[in-house]
Design a protein around this motif. Sequence first.
Motif, PDB file in Angstrom:
ATOM      1  N   LEU A 149       0.713  -1.359   0.182  1.00  0.00           N
ATOM      2  CA  LEU A 149      -0.201  -0.500   0.082  1.00  0.00           C
ATOM      3  C   LEU A 149       0.924   1.494  -0.268  1.00  0.00           C
ATOM      4  CD1 LEU A 149      -3.137   1.093  -0.010  1.00  0.00           C
ATOM      5  CD2 LEU A 149      -2.964   1.326   2.656  1.00  0.00           C
ATOM      6  N   GLU A 150       2.064   1.402   0.994  1.00  0.00           N
ATOM      7  CA  GLU A 150       2.979   2.515   0.860  1.00  0.00           C
ATOM      8  C   GLU A 150       3.053   3.067  -0.573  1.00  0.00           C
ATOM      9  OE1 GLU A 150       5.947   3.992   3.928  1.00  0.00           O
ATOM     10  OE2 GLU A 150       6.962   2.724   2.017  1.00  0.00           O
ATOM     11  N   TYR A 151       3.790   1.223  -1.354  1.00  0.00           N
ATOM     12  CA  TYR A 151       4.458   2.201  -2.546  1.00  0.00           C
ATOM     13  C   TYR A 151       3.205   2.171  -3.663  1.00  0.00           C
ATOM     14  CZ  TYR A 151       6.545   1.175  -7.231  1.00  0.00           C
ATOM     15  OH  TYR A 151       6.841   1.695  -8.948  1.00  0.00           O
ATOM     16  N   LEU A 152       2.047   1.691  -3.246  1.00  0.00           N
ATOM     17  CA  LEU A 152       1.148   2.223  -4.465  1.00  0.00           C
ATOM     18  C   LEU A 152       0.310   3.424  -4.401  1.00  0.00           C
ATOM     19  CD1 LEU A 152      -0.992  -1.265  -4.431  1.00  0.00           C
ATOM     20  CD2 LEU A 152       0.826  -0.201  -6.187  1.00  0.00           C
ATOM     21  N   VAL A 153       0.502   3.797  -2.702  1.00  0.00           N
ATOM     22  CA  VAL A 153      -0.500   5.326  -2.878  1.00  0.00           C
ATOM     23  C   VAL A 153       1.120   6.690  -2.367  1.00  0.00           C
ATOM     24  CG1 VAL A 153      -2.234   4.199  -1.838  1.00  0.00           C
ATOM     25  CG2 VAL A 153      -0.701   4.920  -0.334  1.00  0.00           C
ATOM     26  N   GLN A 154       2.270   6.388  -3.082  1.00  0.00           N
ATOM     27  CA  GLN A 154       3.240   7.076  -3.990  1.00  0.00           C
ATOM     28  C   GLN A 154       4.038   7.027  -1.898  1.00  0.00           C
ATOM     29  OE1 GLN A 154       3.369  10.080  -6.463  1.00  0.00           O
ATOM     30  NE2 GLN A 154       1.454   9.395  -7.285  1.00  0.00           N
ATOM     31  N   ASN A 155       3.915   6.686  -1.217  1.00  0.00           N
ATOM     32  CA  ASN A 155       4.712   6.765   0.353  1.00  0.00           C
ATOM     33  C   ASN A 155       3.933   7.645   1.417  1.00  0.00           C
ATOM     34  OD1 ASN A 155       6.593   5.307  -0.730  1.00  0.00           O
ATOM     35  ND2 ASN A 155       7.980   6.485  -1.514  1.00  0.00           N
ATOM     36  N   VAL A 156       2.811   7.963   0.335  1.00  0.00           N
ATOM     37  CA  VAL A 156       1.602   8.992   1.550  1.00  0.00           C
ATOM     38  C   VAL A 156       1.417   8.279   2.920  1.00  0.00           C
ATOM     39  CG1 VAL A 156      -0.558   8.868   0.166  1.00  0.00           C
ATOM     40  CG2 VAL A 156       0.366  11.079   1.933  1.00  0.00           C
ATOM     41  N   ALA A 157       0.846   6.776   2.751  1.00  0.00           N
ATOM     42  CA  ALA A 157       0.220   6.115   3.629  1.00  0.00           C
ATOM     43  C   ALA A 157       1.631   4.965   3.430  1.00  0.00           C
ATOM     44  CB  ALA A 157      -0.704   5.355   3.516  1.00  0.00           C
ATOM     45  N   VAL A 158       2.070   5.454   5.494  1.00  0.00           N
ATOM     46  CA  VAL A 158       3.427   4.392   5.811  1.00  0.00           C
ATOM     47  C   VAL A 158       3.249   3.466   6.193  1.00  0.00           C
ATOM     48  CG1 VAL A 158       5.202   5.147   7.338  1.00  0.00           C
ATOM     49  CG2 VAL A 158       3.642   6.906   6.427  1.00  0.00           C
ATOM     50  N   ALA A 159       3.873   2.086   5.732  1.00  0.00           N
ATOM     51  CA  ALA A 159       4.309   0.637   6.177  1.00  0.00           C
ATOM     52  C   ALA A 159       4.982   1.181   7.737  1.00  0.00           C
ATOM     53  CB  ALA A 159       4.984  -0.439   5.670  1.00  0.00           C
ATOM     54  N   THR A 160       5.009   0.902   9.087  1.00  0.00           N
ATOM     55  CA  THR A 160       5.270   1.383  10.025  1.00  0.00           C
ATOM     56  C   THR A 160       6.317  -0.066  10.539  1.00  0.00           C
ATOM     57  OG1 THR A 160       3.858   3.199  10.514  1.00  0.00           O
ATOM     58  CG2 THR A 160       5.627   2.755  11.874  1.00  0.00           C
ATOM     59  N   THR A 161       7.352   0.679  10.691  1.00  0.00           N
ATOM     60  CA  THR A 161       8.157  -0.196  11.275  1.00  0.00           C
ATOM     61  C   THR A 161       7.341  -1.185  12.678  1.00  0.00           C
ATOM     62  OG1 THR A 161      10.380   0.332  10.159  1.00  0.00           O
ATOM     63  CG2 THR A 161      10.436  -1.111  12.072  1.00  0.00           C
ATOM     64  N   HIS A 162       7.360  -2.437  13.111  1.00  0.00           N
ATOM     65  CA  HIS A 162       7.278  -2.784  14.343  1.00  0.00           C
ATOM     66  C   HIS A 162       8.195  -4.352  14.476  1.00  0.00           C
ATOM     67  CE1 HIS A 162       4.428  -4.180  10.715  1.00  0.00           C
ATOM     68  NE2 HIS A 162       3.929  -5.660  11.390  1.00  0.00           N
ATOM     69  N   ARG A 163       8.000  -4.694  16.169  1.00  0.00           N
ATOM     70  CA  ARG A 163       8.374  -5.947  15.925  1.00  0.00           C
ATOM     71  C   ARG A 163       7.346  -6.122  17.598  1.00  0.00           C
ATOM     72  NH1 ARG A 163      13.327  -2.749  19.577  1.00  0.00           N
ATOM     73  NH2 ARG A 163      12.287  -2.222  21.998  1.00  0.00           N
ATOM     74  N   VAL A 164       7.836  -7.333  18.649  1.00  0.00           N
ATOM     75  CA  VAL A 164       7.304  -8.143  18.502  1.00  0.00           C
ATOM     76  C   VAL A 164       8.445  -8.576  20.444  1.00  0.00           C
ATOM     77  CG1 VAL A 164       5.564  -9.875  20.029  1.00  0.00           C
ATOM     78  CG2 VAL A 164       5.327  -8.856  17.799  1.00  0.00           C
ATOM     79  N   LEU A 165       8.565  -8.442  20.915  1.00  0.00           N
ATOM     80  CA  LEU A 165       9.484  -8.743  22.898  1.00  0.00           C
ATOM     81  C   LEU A 165       8.269 -10.199  22.843  1.00  0.00           C
ATOM     82  CD1 LEU A 165      10.147  -6.200  23.856  1.00  0.00           C
ATOM     83  CD2 LEU A 165      11.086  -7.015  22.329  1.00  0.00           C
ATOM     84  N   ASN A 166       9.466 -11.226  23.652  1.00  0.00           N
ATOM     85  CA  ASN A 166       8.403 -12.595  24.522  1.00  0.00           C
ATOM     86  C   ASN A 166       8.283 -11.832  24.760  1.00  0.00           C
ATOM     87  OD1 ASN A 166      10.590 -13.791  22.534  1.00  0.00           O
ATOM     88  ND2 ASN A 166       8.919 -15.045  22.889  1.00  0.00           N
TER      89      ASN A 166
END
Length: 354
Positions: free
Chosen positions: A250-267
């Motif tokens: 989605l980020e690519y298709l909308v020219q980076n205006v919607a952000v694919a935000t980094t995330h992680r999971v801790l045990n």
Amino acid sequence: MTATDFTSIPVLDLAKAHSDKGAFLAELQHALIHIGFFYVKGHGITSDFLDNLTKQTIGYFDLPLEEKLKTDKINSPTFLGYSIQGNEITKDKKDNREQFDFANELPATWTEGRHIHERLTGPNLWPEEDVLPGFRQSVLLFHSQAQELAETLTRLVAEALGLEPNALLDHYVLPGQQHRAKLIKYPAVDQLDPLDGTQGVGPHRDTASLLTILYQANDLPGLQVQNHAGSWIDAPAIPNAFVVNIGTGLEYLVQNVAVATTHRVLNPPPGRGPRYSIPFFFGGRLDQKLIPIDIPQSVLDQRPKAVVTDSGHQFHQLYASDPGLYAVLNRISSHRDVGIKFYPRLAKDHNISH
């Protein structure tokens, strides 16, 4: 604090899309551009169903290992099925989680000479019904409900970005394609070897998808979102609410205006027991070169100037020109045993080994 330095994840009520659509779209636009994550409630999926799904999820992971290994993804080139604790890799580090990947049921149709991404489509691997009664039915029902929610949200996302409701669905989602989902168990820290660390899943962005819809099935900490200044923000479970985040597709298709935000999971912390979560990935099509869509200038003008991320960008140069190959390589790099067995040449050509 700037607008991009968010410290919490907003909660959006889907019922408001009917009662006050303009206000809902404004809230959604802000979440898309400045955060990349939001909770959604008012989605119509009942708490009784989600409670039963949680019980089925726990029941699957509580099966004897020999039963789970009958559904091991090493038996299928689709990368669907079971992964034993610690088998997946993110940023060259072991993820401390056990998981079961599934999708809408489709037959395997790939033959030699066809595009390699078509080999990712095929049937699920299920435990026998008498081993876990009702499991398959519950999991597939969740999949269909999550897909319906994802389609609804994708239409609203398009409107929030100044587009026609079907602008993304009509051009970037292939009718009848296979969308993936997972059941995940994250063991608590005291259930791990001290050398394993506490990475449930390392920093990443969801690749080649439009939206991810996540149900956090029990109230344990773990999910963290990286704000645009680089700080990690907790995303705790909210009863009967889903976490929704933007994928790189989605980020690519909308020219980076919607952000694919980094995330992680801790045990989870010691003594708290395992954390369970159930994500659904609404994927963009993999069969054609992608072309970003025209976005109104007034929306583009709000595009974030800088976003800090601890996520890698493996194979990102392939995404626009060959999203199918990109998807296959990401699977191989995450599940190397399956990749080396079924895609040995690709693995070798891209220096992917155990």
